[in-house]
Design a protein around this motif. Structure first.
Motif, PDB file in Angstrom:
ATOM      1  N   PRO A  10       0.816  -1.227   0.000  1.00  0.00           N
ATOM      2  CA  PRO A  10       0.000   0.000   0.000  1.00  0.00           C
ATOM      3  C   PRO A  10       0.841   1.264   0.000  1.00  0.00           C
ATOM      4  O   PRO A  10       1.971   1.282   0.489  1.00  0.00           O
ATOM      5  N   LEU A  11       0.273   2.289  -0.567  1.00  0.00           N
ATOM      6  CA  LEU A  11       0.807   3.634  -0.402  1.00  0.00           C
ATOM      7  C   LEU A  11       0.351   4.102   0.978  1.00  0.00           C
ATOM      8  O   LEU A  11      -0.832   4.010   1.301  1.00  0.00           O
ATOM      9  N   ILE A  12       1.267   4.573   1.787  1.00  0.00           N
ATOM     10  CA  ILE A  12       0.936   4.988   3.158  1.00  0.00           C
ATOM     11  C   ILE A  12       0.921   6.510   3.218  1.00  0.00           C
ATOM     12  O   ILE A  12       1.945   7.166   3.039  1.00  0.00           O
ATOM     13  N   ILE A  13      -0.272   7.074   3.461  1.00  0.00           N
ATOM     14  CA  ILE A  13      -0.462   8.524   3.469  1.00  0.00           C
ATOM     15  C   ILE A  13      -0.828   8.985   4.878  1.00  0.00           C
ATOM     16  O   ILE A  13      -1.794   8.492   5.471  1.00  0.00           O
ATOM     17  N   GLY A  14      -0.065   9.912   5.413  1.00  0.00           N
ATOM     18  CA  GLY A  14      -0.379  10.482   6.711  1.00  0.00           C
ATOM     19  C   GLY A  14      -1.494  11.502   6.594  1.00  0.00           C
ATOM     20  O   GLY A  14      -1.495  12.330   5.682  1.00  0.00           O
ATOM     21  N   LYS A  23      -9.822  16.767  10.802  1.00  0.00           N
ATOM     22  CA  LYS A  23      -9.212  15.551  10.261  1.00  0.00           C
ATOM     23  C   LYS A  23     -10.039  14.304  10.576  1.00  0.00           C
ATOM     24  O   LYS A  23     -10.065  13.357   9.787  1.00  0.00           O
ATOM     25  N   SER A  24     -10.753  14.299  11.708  1.00  0.00           N
ATOM     26  CA  SER A  24     -11.605  13.143  12.020  1.00  0.00           C
ATOM     27  C   SER A  24     -12.782  13.050  11.053  1.00  0.00           C
ATOM     28  O   SER A  24     -13.193  11.954  10.669  1.00  0.00           O
ATOM     29  N   LEU A 133      -2.638  17.294   4.773  1.00  0.00           N
ATOM     30  CA  LEU A 133      -2.918  18.191   5.894  1.00  0.00           C
ATOM     31  C   LEU A 133      -4.309  18.784   5.747  1.00  0.00           C
ATOM     32  O   LEU A 133      -4.653  19.329   4.701  1.00  0.00           O
ATOM     33  N   VAL A 134      -5.120  18.686   6.800  1.00  0.00           N
ATOM     34  CA  VAL A 134      -6.422  19.347   6.854  1.00  0.00           C
ATOM     35  C   VAL A 134      -6.218  20.677   7.582  1.00  0.00           C
ATOM     36  O   VAL A 134      -5.641  20.715   8.667  1.00  0.00           O
ATOM     37  N   LYS A 135      -6.706  21.746   6.991  1.00  0.00           N
ATOM     38  CA  LYS A 135      -6.377  23.095   7.452  1.00  0.00           C
ATOM     39  C   LYS A 135      -7.648  23.923   7.615  1.00  0.00           C
ATOM     40  O   LYS A 135      -8.567  23.826   6.805  1.00  0.00           O
ATOM     41  N   ALA A 136      -7.702  24.738   8.684  1.00  0.00           N
ATOM     42  CA  ALA A 136      -8.846  25.617   8.922  1.00  0.00           C
ATOM     43  C   ALA A 136      -8.383  26.794   9.773  1.00  0.00           C
ATOM     44  O   ALA A 136      -7.405  26.686  10.521  1.00  0.00           O
ATOM     45  N   VAL A 176      -2.805  19.881   0.753  1.00  0.00           N
ATOM     46  CA  VAL A 176      -3.449  20.685   1.795  1.00  0.00           C
ATOM     47  C   VAL A 176      -4.941  20.768   1.481  1.00  0.00           C
ATOM     48  O   VAL A 176      -5.335  21.206   0.392  1.00  0.00           O
ATOM     49  N   LEU A 177      -5.754  20.340   2.418  1.00  0.00           N
ATOM     50  CA  LEU A 177      -7.206  20.314   2.263  1.00  0.00           C
ATOM     51  C   LEU A 177      -7.819  21.400   3.144  1.00  0.00           C
ATOM     52  O   LEU A 177      -7.779  21.306   4.368  1.00  0.00           O
TER      53      LEU A 177
END
Length: 208
Positions: A10-14, A23-24, A133-136, A176-177
């Motif tokens: 698998p490709l492992i993505i943090g 992020k949840s 990365l989830v960003k707000a 970046v999301l």
């Protein structure tokens, strides 16, 4: 989104983001779309249970009898950098061990996500094939956490200060999301990023 044919490795993505970033929510969407997501918070819970006796010696005031009060533990460590270091030195090796155990059983997956709040702070990049990365905005994140947790503004800010600044993480992440709008907007932006991740997985599978 349906997953395509599984690759052997698998490709492992943090998957990461500062407190309250969402992020949840992203992890729930990924699971609903068929992706495997490992949760570092769940691994941390298991690590705390495995290291309960050591925790009791280090942080006796965080226990109510035999039960660990995680909120009390948070107040202790986020107001004292040295105690935070002691907690991390105890738990992080155990979390890594548990994670490696989980990954051993996932070789048939095409892409695996690891939801890790302190990904950059603890140097996880070297174990990963990419970081999402989830960003707000900070004020929005504070509102979200206070509403769901009952923590005070200062308690949330203490946790925020213990993390790397969001903009620094954005400069180090592969994707970046932004999560400042509706759920529909979040889904649309996430699907676009997943297309790029799937393309990366396909390239890795074909040896490109």
């Amino acid at each position: 989104m349906e997953r395509r044919e599984r690759a052997k490795h698998p490709l492992i993505i943090g998957l990461t983001g500062n407190i309250g970033s969402g992020k949840s929510t992203v992890a729930r969407l990924l699971r609903a779309w068929g992706y495997k997501v490992l949760d570092a918070d769940e691994l941390a819970r298991r690590a705390r249970e495995n290291k309960k006796e050591e925790l009791k010696r280090l942080f006796p005031e965080a226990f109510r009898g035999e039960e660990l009060d995680t909120r009390a533990l948070g107040r202790l460590v986020f107001s004292d950098p040295e105690r935070l270091k002691a907690l991390e030195a105890l738990l992080h090796p155990e979390i890594r061990r548990l994670l490696e155990e989980e990954l051993k059983g996932l070789e048939g997956e095409r892409v695996v996500f690891l939801e890790i709040p302190l990904l950059f702070e603890k140097g996880w990049e070297g174990r990963l094939d990419g970081v999402l990365l989830v960003k707000a905005p900070l004020e929005l994140r504070l509102e979200r956490v206070m509403a769901r947790s009952g923590l005070s503004r200062e308690e949330v800010l203490a946790r925020e200060r213990a993390q790397m600044p969001e903009e620094e993480k954005a400069g180090r992440a592969d994707w970046v999301l932004e999560n400042r709008g509706s759920l529909e907007e979040l889904e649309e932006n996430l699907r676009a990023i997943l297309r790029a991740i799937e393309a990366k997985a396909e390239g890795a599978r074909e040896g490109r």
